[in-house]
Design a protein around this motif. Structure first.
Motif, PDB file in Angstrom:
ATOM      1  N   TYR A  44       0.919  -1.219  -0.187  1.00  0.00           N
ATOM      2  CA  TYR A  44       0.079   0.005   0.199  1.00  0.00           C
ATOM      3  C   TYR A  44       0.713   1.172  -0.207  1.00  0.00           C
ATOM      4  CZ  TYR A  44      -3.512  -3.433   1.380  1.00  0.00           C
ATOM      5  OH  TYR A  44      -4.436  -4.237   1.334  1.00  0.00           O
ATOM      6  N   ALA A  45       0.460   2.274  -0.471  1.00  0.00           N
ATOM      7  CA  ALA A  45       1.286   3.476  -0.665  1.00  0.00           C
ATOM      8  C   ALA A  45       0.357   4.714   0.082  1.00  0.00           C
ATOM      9  CB  ALA A  45       1.475   3.960  -1.957  1.00  0.00           C
ATOM     10  N   ALA A  46       1.095   5.683   0.728  1.00  0.00           N
ATOM     11  CA  ALA A  46       0.536   6.723   1.238  1.00  0.00           C
ATOM     12  C   ALA A  46       1.442   8.117   0.721  1.00  0.00           C
ATOM     13  CB  ALA A  46       0.369   6.609   3.120  1.00  0.00           C
ATOM     14  N   SER A  47       0.720   9.112   0.679  1.00  0.00           N
ATOM     15  CA  SER A  47       1.547  10.381   0.317  1.00  0.00           C
ATOM     16  C   SER A  47       1.219  11.494   1.061  1.00  0.00           C
ATOM     17  CB  SER A  47       1.301  10.539  -1.246  1.00  0.00           C
ATOM     18  OG  SER A  47       1.773   9.383  -2.061  1.00  0.00           O
ATOM     19  N   THR A  48       2.145  12.355   1.182  1.00  0.00           N
ATOM     20  CA  THR A  48       2.081  13.752   1.716  1.00  0.00           C
ATOM     21  C   THR A  48       2.396  14.864   0.557  1.00  0.00           C
ATOM     22  OG1 THR A  48       4.303  13.714   2.749  1.00  0.00           O
ATOM     23  CG2 THR A  48       2.358  13.151   4.032  1.00  0.00           C
ATOM     24  N   ASN A 125       1.333  -2.726   5.282  1.00  0.00           N
ATOM     25  CA  ASN A 125       0.300  -2.381   6.104  1.00  0.00           C
ATOM     26  C   ASN A 125      -0.091  -0.952   5.952  1.00  0.00           C
ATOM     27  OD1 ASN A 125      -1.306  -1.282   8.404  1.00  0.00           O
ATOM     28  ND2 ASN A 125      -0.690  -2.960   9.528  1.00  0.00           N
ATOM     29  N   PRO A 126      -1.574  -0.709   5.590  1.00  0.00           N
ATOM     30  CA  PRO A 126      -1.952   0.779   4.737  1.00  0.00           C
ATOM     31  C   PRO A 126      -1.737   1.733   5.830  1.00  0.00           C
ATOM     32  CG  PRO A 126      -3.571  -0.832   5.037  1.00  0.00           C
ATOM     33  CD  PRO A 126      -2.497  -1.643   5.144  1.00  0.00           C
ATOM     34  N   ASN A 164     -11.401   1.636   2.634  1.00  0.00           N
ATOM     35  CA  ASN A 164     -10.935   0.523   1.892  1.00  0.00           C
ATOM     36  C   ASN A 164      -9.875   0.556   1.060  1.00  0.00           C
ATOM     37  OD1 ASN A 164     -13.329  -1.269   2.913  1.00  0.00           O
ATOM     38  ND2 ASN A 164     -14.493   0.123   1.817  1.00  0.00           N
ATOM     39  N   PRO A 165      -8.653   0.635   1.664  1.00  0.00           N
ATOM     40  CA  PRO A 165      -7.490   1.076   0.945  1.00  0.00           C
ATOM     41  C   PRO A 165      -7.201   0.011  -0.078  1.00  0.00           C
ATOM     42  CG  PRO A 165      -6.891   0.160   3.229  1.00  0.00           C
ATOM     43  CD  PRO A 165      -8.079   0.496   2.932  1.00  0.00           C
ATOM     44  N   SER A 166      -6.720   0.253  -1.369  1.00  0.00           N
ATOM     45  CA  SER A 166      -6.419  -0.647  -2.271  1.00  0.00           C
ATOM     46  C   SER A 166      -4.862  -0.678  -2.481  1.00  0.00           C
ATOM     47  CB  SER A 166      -7.011  -0.262  -3.606  1.00  0.00           C
ATOM     48  OG  SER A 166      -8.509  -0.272  -3.602  1.00  0.00           O
TER      49      SER A 166
END
Length: 223
Positions: A44-48, A125-126, A164-166
């Motif tokens: 999973y990816a998360a961005s700022t 892990n998201p 619901n993260p993809s």
């Protein structure tokens, strides 16, 4: 004439060995599907969003200063991935990884002539991806004042955990498609290899070629 015969023989080989080609394609597709769905961990990816913009006391904005801020993004990319920043992130978030492992999860991207860049973190892990992305951004913003003696970092948008993260990878459909195509190529290759090493006589022409003698007659099979 020889070219026509050669093309005809190619299609004949493919027609005779179509089951082998099909089985090879299905085999590769199944293996790819099993690996993609059951063996590979989803990522999973998360961005700022971070803005590089030195605070100005006057109303006029110096274009040279803007270009300087843009040029600083490459430097900031290195600072973000430096042990000075990453170790503080590890300590503050209690992460069970070293600075090298954490640095591999971080990607910095920016558009040309833009003062905004994205800090993206990938993790299995998201929730961890979101926590790390925000942690790195906040610690970088705070520590950069001491490192560069410049207060020109603003955090425009924090990472948020979706309901619901993809995962961004793996992409099972793409993987299966690629594997099927590879299976097709390998199946065709195997078909021609088997045809090349097959020495059985299948026709009068094969017999004539083998004996180097003309065929004077043949016996038709009684149906």
């Amino acid at each position: 004439m020889e070219e026509a015969i050669s093309i005809k023989s190619i299609f004949t080989t493919l027609k005779e060995r179509w089951k082998l080609i099909l089985i090879t394609m299905v085999f590769f597709a199944l293996i790819s599907g099993i690996v993609s769905y059951y063996l590979l961990k989803p990522v999973y990816a998360a961005s700022t969003q971070i803005l590089v913009n030195q605070k100005h006391s006057g109303e006029q904005v110096d274009s040279l200063q803007i270009q300087t801020d843009i040029g600083m993004i490459n430097t900031y990319s290195e600072i973000i991935k430096s042990p000075v920043i990453l170790q503080k992130v590890i300590d503050e978030l209690n992460l069970k990884q070293n600075t090298s492992q954490l640095g591999e999860k971080i990607t910095i991207t920016s558009k040309e002539n833009s003062q905004i860049f994205l800090l993206t973190v990938q993790d299995s892990n998201p929730a961890n991806a979101v926590k790390i992305a925000n942690g790195v951004s906040e610690i970088f913003q705070k520590e950069n004042k001491n490192i560069m003696n410049i207060d020109n970092i603003s955090l425009l948008a924090k990472a948020k955990l979706q309901e619901n993260p993809s995962p961004i990878k793996p992409n099972p459909i793409l993987n299966i498609g690629i594997a099927t195509f590879i299976g097709l190529l390998i199946g065709i290759g195997l078909a021609f290899i088997m045809e090349y090493i097959d020495n059985t006589i299948k026709s009068e022409k094969d017999l004539e070629t083998l004996l180097e003698l003309p065929i004077l007659g043949s016996i038709q099979k009684d149906s």
